[in-house]
Design a protein around this motif. Structure first.
Motif, PDB file in Angstrom:
ATOM      1  N   LEU A 185       0.833  -1.197   0.000  1.00  0.00           N
ATOM      2  CA  LEU A 185       0.000   0.000   0.000  1.00  0.00           C
ATOM      3  C   LEU A 185       0.871   1.251   0.000  1.00  0.00           C
ATOM      4  N   GLU A 186       1.926   1.246   0.775  1.00  0.00           N
ATOM      5  CA  GLU A 186       2.842   2.388   0.820  1.00  0.00           C
ATOM      6  C   GLU A 186       3.526   2.600  -0.525  1.00  0.00           C
ATOM      7  N   LYS A 187       3.960   1.516  -1.186  1.00  0.00           N
ATOM      8  CA  LYS A 187       4.585   1.642  -2.516  1.00  0.00           C
ATOM      9  C   LYS A 187       3.619   2.263  -3.515  1.00  0.00           C
ATOM     10  N   LEU A 188       2.389   1.785  -3.493  1.00  0.00           N
ATOM     11  CA  LEU A 188       1.394   2.297  -4.429  1.00  0.00           C
ATOM     12  C   LEU A 188       1.082   3.764  -4.121  1.00  0.00           C
ATOM     13  N   GLU A 189       0.931   4.061  -2.854  1.00  0.00           N
ATOM     14  CA  GLU A 189       0.630   5.429  -2.445  1.00  0.00           C
ATOM     15  C   GLU A 189       1.756   6.398  -2.816  1.00  0.00           C
ATOM     16  N   GLU A 190       2.995   5.961  -2.677  1.00  0.00           N
ATOM     17  CA  GLU A 190       4.144   6.800  -3.029  1.00  0.00           C
ATOM     18  C   GLU A 190       4.230   7.074  -4.524  1.00  0.00           C
ATOM     19  N   SER A 191       3.586   6.248  -5.324  1.00  0.00           N
ATOM     20  CA  SER A 191       3.615   6.404  -6.778  1.00  0.00           C
ATOM     21  C   SER A 191       2.544   7.364  -7.290  1.00  0.00           C
ATOM     22  N   LEU A 192       1.665   7.791  -6.414  1.00  0.00           N
ATOM     23  CA  LEU A 192       0.568   8.672  -6.785  1.00  0.00           C
ATOM     24  C   LEU A 192       0.973  10.137  -6.682  1.00  0.00           C
ATOM     25  N   THR A 193       0.408  10.944  -7.548  1.00  0.00           N
ATOM     26  CA  THR A 193       0.618  12.385  -7.513  1.00  0.00           C
ATOM     27  C   THR A 193      -0.732  13.057  -7.309  1.00  0.00           C
ATOM     28  N   ARG A 194      -0.842  13.885  -6.286  1.00  0.00           N
ATOM     29  CA  ARG A 194      -2.088  14.623  -6.061  1.00  0.00           C
ATOM     30  C   ARG A 194      -2.173  15.745  -7.093  1.00  0.00           C
ATOM     31  N   VAL A 195      -3.346  15.873  -7.704  1.00  0.00           N
ATOM     32  CA  VAL A 195      -3.603  16.969  -8.639  1.00  0.00           C
ATOM     33  C   VAL A 195      -4.955  17.591  -8.306  1.00  0.00           C
ATOM     34  N   VAL A 250      -4.883  10.572 -26.633  1.00  0.00           N
ATOM     35  CA  VAL A 250      -4.374   9.500 -25.775  1.00  0.00           C
ATOM     36  C   VAL A 250      -4.131  10.057 -24.372  1.00  0.00           C
ATOM     37  N   GLU A 251      -4.679   9.393 -23.373  1.00  0.00           N
ATOM     38  CA  GLU A 251      -4.434   9.719 -21.960  1.00  0.00           C
ATOM     39  C   GLU A 251      -4.292   8.390 -21.225  1.00  0.00           C
ATOM     40  N   SER A 252      -3.059   8.027 -20.942  1.00  0.00           N
ATOM     41  CA  SER A 252      -2.804   6.697 -20.394  1.00  0.00           C
ATOM     42  C   SER A 252      -2.650   6.662 -18.880  1.00  0.00           C
ATOM     43  N   ASN A 253      -2.933   7.772 -18.205  1.00  0.00           N
ATOM     44  CA  ASN A 253      -2.873   7.782 -16.752  1.00  0.00           C
ATOM     45  C   ASN A 253      -4.202   7.346 -16.146  1.00  0.00           C
ATOM     46  N   VAL A 254      -4.147   6.907 -14.906  1.00  0.00           N
ATOM     47  CA  VAL A 254      -5.330   6.555 -14.123  1.00  0.00           C
ATOM     48  C   VAL A 254      -5.486   7.632 -13.057  1.00  0.00           C
ATOM     49  N   PHE A 255      -6.710   8.073 -12.829  1.00  0.00           N
ATOM     50  CA  PHE A 255      -6.996   9.071 -11.816  1.00  0.00           C
ATOM     51  C   PHE A 255      -7.980   8.503 -10.805  1.00  0.00           C
ATOM     52  N   PHE A 256      -7.716   8.762  -9.542  1.00  0.00           N
ATOM     53  CA  PHE A 256      -8.613   8.364  -8.467  1.00  0.00           C
ATOM     54  C   PHE A 256      -9.229   9.645  -7.908  1.00  0.00           C
ATOM     55  N   VAL A 286     -10.239  17.078  -6.346  1.00  0.00           N
ATOM     56  CA  VAL A 286      -8.937  16.588  -5.903  1.00  0.00           C
ATOM     57  C   VAL A 286      -8.821  15.167  -6.421  1.00  0.00           C
ATOM     58  N   LEU A 287      -7.746  14.916  -7.168  1.00  0.00           N
ATOM     59  CA  LEU A 287      -7.517  13.604  -7.754  1.00  0.00           C
ATOM     60  C   LEU A 287      -6.119  13.132  -7.401  1.00  0.00           C
ATOM     61  N   TYR A 288      -5.925  11.833  -7.537  1.00  0.00           N
ATOM     62  CA  TYR A 288      -4.595  11.246  -7.424  1.00  0.00           C
ATOM     63  C   TYR A 288      -4.311  10.548  -8.737  1.00  0.00           C
ATOM     64  N   MET A 289      -3.193  10.910  -9.350  1.00  0.00           N
ATOM     65  CA  MET A 289      -2.827  10.384 -10.666  1.00  0.00           C
ATOM     66  C   MET A 289      -1.780   9.291 -10.528  1.00  0.00           C
ATOM     67  N   LEU A 290      -1.949   8.245 -11.312  1.00  0.00           N
ATOM     68  CA  LEU A 290      -0.989   7.153 -11.370  1.00  0.00           C
ATOM     69  C   LEU A 290      -0.628   6.932 -12.836  1.00  0.00           C
TER      70      LEU A 290
END
Length: 187
Positions: A18-28, A42-48, A99-103
């Motif tokens: 979970l920490e690895k995945l969380e560290e890979s996210l960028t808040r936007v 083309v937009e190949s990112n995932v947003f939460f 507020v999103l988190y991009m991966l």
């Protein structure tokens, strides 16, 4: 909604993963009206989606046909762009300041290779996204507009208050007059 909650709702992970995945996210942070994806690009990112609401739509005969609506906890992506690195067919627009988190796709694929737990999380994510699509499309074939409205009212009543009328009627596949009639029947 907290990003850890969003991730864990998809599939639980050991703390280290979970920490690895969380560290890979960028808040936007993005304003209302911002388009995360656009038809033909083309937009190949995932947003939460942590805060806000969004919709996905297609341009049809000069109109915007909304086929998906998501609120906090939703995942936003163009599946075609993400999987095939091809131009997507939909536009995803934020309906509120969000507020999103991009991966990034490349980062996620590296995590899949490095961590079996994250790879399994990704499989569960894909399975759940497929089920959500199925649950949205099949009822369109077998339910009335009134039944679709009642389901939305039952499952997510607060969302109805946050959506512009034109998005709601497009999503339900009805006209504003039909929606007025359905609402009048409820009173």
């Amino acid at each position: 909604m907290d990003i850890r909650t969003i991730i864990s709702r998809i599939h639980s992970l050991p703390e280290s993963s979970l920490e690895k995945l969380e560290e890979s996210l960028t808040r936007v942070d993005r304003p209302k009206g911002f388009r995360l994806t656009e038809t033909g690009k083309v937009e190949s990112n995932v947003f939460f989606l942590s805060e806000g609401i969004a919709r996905a739509y297609l341009p049809v005969d000069g109109k915007e046909v909304t086929f998906w609506i998501g609120a906090e906890g939703s995942t936003l992506m163009s599946m075609k762009s993400f999987v095939n690195d091809e131009k997507g067919y939909e536009t995803i627009e934020l309906m509120e300041d969000s507020v999103l988190y991009m991966l990034e796709r490349g980062q996620l694929y590296r995590l899949f290779e490095e961590d079996i737990h994250i790879a399994n999380w990704g499989r569960k994510f894909a399975e759940k996204e497929l089920l959500k699509t199925e649950e949205r499309l099949i009822p369109l074939l077998f339910t009335t507009a009134s039944e679709r409205y009642h389901k939305l009212l039952r499952d997510n009543p607060k969302l109805l208050l946050r959506l512009p009328l034109e998005c709601l009627v497009s999503y339900l596949g009805i006209t504003p007059v039909s929606l007025s009639r359905i609402r009048a029947e409820l009173r």
